[in-house]
Scaffold this motif. Structure first.
Motif, mmCIF file in Angstrom:
data_model
loop_
_atom_site.group_PDB
_atom_site.id
_atom_site.type_symbol
_atom_site.label_atom_id
_atom_site.label_comp_id
_atom_site.label_asym_id
_atom_site.label_seq_id
_atom_site.Cartn_x
_atom_site.Cartn_y
_atom_site.Cartn_z
ATOM 1 N N ARG A 137 -1.560 19.011 -52.415
ATOM 2 C CA ARG A 137 -1.353 19.679 -51.128
ATOM 3 C C ARG A 137 -1.115 21.167 -51.338
ATOM 4 O O ARG A 137 -0.483 21.571 -52.321
ATOM 5 C CB ARG A 137 -0.137 19.086 -50.408
ATOM 6 C CG ARG A 137 -0.418 17.770 -49.774
ATOM 7 C CD ARG A 137 0.799 17.262 -49.055
ATOM 8 N NE ARG A 137 1.319 16.163 -49.861
ATOM 9 C CZ ARG A 137 2.588 15.797 -49.924
ATOM 10 N NH1 ARG A 137 3.499 16.434 -49.244
ATOM 11 N NH2 ARG A 137 2.944 14.790 -50.674
ATOM 12 N N LYS A 158 -9.865 20.989 -48.734
ATOM 13 C CA LYS A 158 -10.092 20.122 -47.584
ATOM 14 C C LYS A 158 -9.089 20.489 -46.499
ATOM 15 O O LYS A 158 -7.871 20.416 -46.725
ATOM 16 C CB LYS A 158 -9.929 18.655 -47.977
ATOM 17 C CG LYS A 158 -10.160 17.688 -46.837
ATOM 18 C CD LYS A 158 -9.984 16.251 -47.299
ATOM 19 C CE LYS A 158 -10.220 15.286 -46.167
ATOM 20 N NZ LYS A 158 -10.007 13.903 -46.611
ATOM 21 N N LYS A 159 -9.587 20.888 -45.365
ATOM 22 C CA LYS A 159 -8.734 21.217 -44.225
ATOM 23 C C LYS A 159 -8.062 19.948 -43.713
ATOM 24 O O LYS A 159 -8.640 18.861 -43.740
ATOM 25 C CB LYS A 159 -9.544 21.873 -43.102
ATOM 26 C CG LYS A 159 -10.180 23.186 -43.501
ATOM 27 C CD LYS A 159 -9.129 24.244 -43.689
ATOM 28 C CE LYS A 159 -9.760 25.571 -44.052
ATOM 29 N NZ LYS A 159 -8.807 26.481 -44.628
ATOM 30 N N ASN A 160 -6.829 20.110 -43.248
ATOM 31 C CA ASN A 160 -6.079 19.000 -42.654
ATOM 32 C C ASN A 160 -6.015 17.783 -43.576
ATOM 33 O O ASN A 160 -6.111 16.649 -43.141
ATOM 34 C CB ASN A 160 -6.674 18.621 -41.297
ATOM 35 C CG ASN A 160 -6.707 19.803 -40.358
ATOM 36 O OD1 ASN A 160 -5.725 20.540 -40.244
ATOM 37 N ND2 ASN A 160 -7.836 20.017 -39.706
ATOM 38 N N TYR A 161 -5.834 18.038 -44.822
ATOM 39 C CA TYR A 161 -5.808 17.013 -45.871
ATOM 40 C C TYR A 161 -4.650 16.028 -45.687
ATOM 41 O O TYR A 161 -4.788 14.838 -45.948
ATOM 42 C CB TYR A 161 -5.711 17.742 -47.214
ATOM 43 C CG TYR A 161 -5.297 16.952 -48.408
ATOM 44 C CD1 TYR A 161 -6.219 16.184 -49.101
ATOM 45 C CD2 TYR A 161 -3.993 17.007 -48.885
ATOM 46 C CE1 TYR A 161 -5.854 15.487 -50.230
ATOM 47 C CE2 TYR A 161 -3.619 16.316 -50.011
ATOM 48 C CZ TYR A 161 -4.544 15.543 -50.679
ATOM 49 O OH TYR A 161 -4.173 14.855 -51.799
ATOM 50 N N ALA A 162 -3.489 16.550 -45.264
ATOM 51 C CA ALA A 162 -2.311 15.690 -45.146
ATOM 52 C C ALA A 162 -1.365 16.225 -44.075
ATOM 53 O O ALA A 162 -1.336 17.421 -43.794
ATOM 54 C CB ALA A 162 -1.573 15.620 -46.485
ATOM 55 N N TRP A 163 -0.609 15.328 -43.518
ATOM 56 C CA TRP A 163 0.467 15.668 -42.594
ATOM 57 C C TRP A 163 1.738 15.748 -43.430
ATOM 58 O O TRP A 163 2.037 14.832 -44.203
ATOM 59 C CB TRP A 163 0.581 14.580 -41.522
ATOM 60 C CG TRP A 163 1.741 14.729 -40.602
ATOM 61 C CD1 TRP A 163 2.901 14.006 -40.623
ATOM 62 C CD2 TRP A 163 1.872 15.655 -39.520
ATOM 63 N NE1 TRP A 163 3.725 14.413 -39.618
ATOM 64 C CE2 TRP A 163 3.116 15.440 -38.922
ATOM 65 C CE3 TRP A 163 1.040 16.642 -39.006
ATOM 66 C CZ2 TRP A 163 3.572 16.169 -37.831
ATOM 67 C CZ3 TRP A 163 1.479 17.369 -37.918
ATOM 68 C CH2 TRP A 163 2.732 17.133 -37.337
ATOM 69 N N ASN A 164 2.476 16.837 -43.323
ATOM 70 C CA ASN A 164 3.685 16.963 -44.142
ATOM 71 C C ASN A 164 4.965 16.717 -43.350
ATOM 72 O O ASN A 164 6.052 17.049 -43.796
ATOM 73 C CB ASN A 164 3.732 18.315 -44.851
ATOM 74 C CG ASN A 164 4.049 19.469 -43.922
ATOM 75 O OD1 ASN A 164 4.192 19.300 -42.712
ATOM 76 N ND2 ASN A 164 4.148 20.659 -44.481
ATOM 77 N N ARG A 167 3.370 19.674 -39.947
ATOM 78 C CA ARG A 167 2.054 20.218 -39.633
ATOM 79 C C ARG A 167 1.033 19.635 -40.607
ATOM 80 O O ARG A 167 1.393 19.054 -41.630
ATOM 81 C CB ARG A 167 2.053 21.747 -39.729
ATOM 82 C CG ARG A 167 2.294 22.276 -41.135
ATOM 83 C CD ARG A 167 2.319 23.813 -41.163
ATOM 84 N NE ARG A 167 2.590 24.307 -42.487
ATOM 85 C CZ ARG A 167 1.674 24.601 -43.409
ATOM 86 N NH1 ARG A 167 0.397 24.445 -43.146
ATOM 87 N NH2 ARG A 167 2.015 25.049 -44.592
ATOM 88 N N TYR A 168 -0.233 19.820 -40.273
ATOM 89 C CA TYR A 168 -1.290 19.436 -41.198
ATOM 90 C C TYR A 168 -1.442 20.533 -42.243
ATOM 91 O O TYR A 168 -1.376 21.724 -41.930
ATOM 92 C CB TYR A 168 -2.624 19.230 -40.455
ATOM 93 C CG TYR A 168 -2.603 17.984 -39.615
ATOM 94 C CD1 TYR A 168 -2.777 16.735 -40.200
ATOM 95 C CD2 TYR A 168 -2.372 18.059 -38.248
ATOM 96 C CE1 TYR A 168 -2.733 15.585 -39.440
ATOM 97 C CE2 TYR A 168 -2.328 16.904 -37.475
ATOM 98 C CZ TYR A 168 -2.504 15.683 -38.073
ATOM 99 O OH TYR A 168 -2.454 14.541 -37.320
ATOM 100 N N VAL A 169 -1.605 20.129 -43.476
ATOM 101 C CA VAL A 169 -1.774 21.084 -44.575
ATOM 102 C C VAL A 169 -3.090 20.797 -45.273
ATOM 103 O O VAL A 169 -3.606 19.678 -45.247
ATOM 104 C CB VAL A 169 -0.595 21.027 -45.581
ATOM 105 C CG1 VAL A 169 0.714 21.428 -44.913
ATOM 106 C CG2 VAL A 169 -0.463 19.642 -46.206
ATOM 107 N N ASP A 170 -3.619 21.830 -45.885
ATOM 108 C CA ASP A 170 -4.871 21.700 -46.617
ATOM 109 C C ASP A 170 -4.621 21.081 -47.989
ATOM 110 O O ASP A 170 -3.495 21.078 -48.495
ATOM 111 C CB ASP A 170 -5.536 23.068 -46.781
ATOM 112 C CG ASP A 170 -5.945 23.676 -45.440
ATOM 113 O OD1 ASP A 170 -6.003 22.949 -44.429
ATOM 114 O OD2 ASP A 170 -6.204 24.892 -45.418
#
Length: 182
Positions: A137, A158-164, A167-170
């Motif tokens: 992340r 990768k955009k919006n790779y994970a929700w932390n 917020r969504y993080v790359d």
């Protein structure tokens, strides 16, 4: 590991093939601390202990996974897995991956992450893999630094790779050539 190794005081990286109860508890505690710190390899909040125990025991049952643990002051404080492709994946059979890589916050700064990464890379190379991959992340600055300082190449984002949790993080994808492709 019921061989008395819990008394070892210096950092050690070892392969885990079975857990003794104390090691499993240590690992769950370390994972909980890493999750709370934002490095929970997918978990945002620590799951119940029984879920964690089942997860770690399950890792040992999967034939394409090797679990490596960092031990500090006699206790397990972090892990990394070498994930190998299944035998039916001939097209990508030369690539192995790193998963569930973390060091608990209270054990950082002693070179354990570098040591753990080196052991995983050595095992992958000895088993004939040519490329080692990992994904991280964007918020995991220490992991990014670790990858890049150890010769891993960031080959994709990768955009919006994970929700932390906020917020969504790359996500950043890394690879390293560990043996010739010839």
């Amino acid at each position: 590991m019921a061989d008395g190794s819990r008394n070892i005081q210096q950092p050690v990286i070892e392969t885990i093939e079975e857990f003794d109860p104390a090691d499993l508890e240590d690992l769950c505690e370390a994972a909980e601390e890493a999750i709370i710190d934002g490095n929970g390899f997918g978990w945002l909040t620590p799951p119940p202990r029984s879920v964690q125990q089942a997860f770690w025991k399950g890792v040992l049952m999967v034939p394409v996974r090797e679990l490596y643990c960092a031990r500090f002051e006699g206790r397990l404080v972090g892990t990394g897995q070498l994930v190998k492709p299944f035998s039916n994946n001939e097209a990508s059979g030369h690539i192995a991956q790193i998963a569930t890589f973390f060091i608990a916050p209270y054990a950082r700064g002693y070179g354990l992450a570098n040591g753990l990464l080196a052991v995983i890379e050595k095992s992958a190379k000895e088993q004939g893999f040519k490329i080692l991959e990992a994904d991280v992340r964007e918020t995991q600055e220490a992991a990014i630094s670790l990858m890049e300082s150890n010769g891993f190449n960031r080959w994709a984002e990768k955009k919006n790779y994970a929700w932390n949790g906020e917020r969504y993080v790359d996500g950043y994808f890394y690879n390293k050539l560990i043996a010739s492709l010839d």
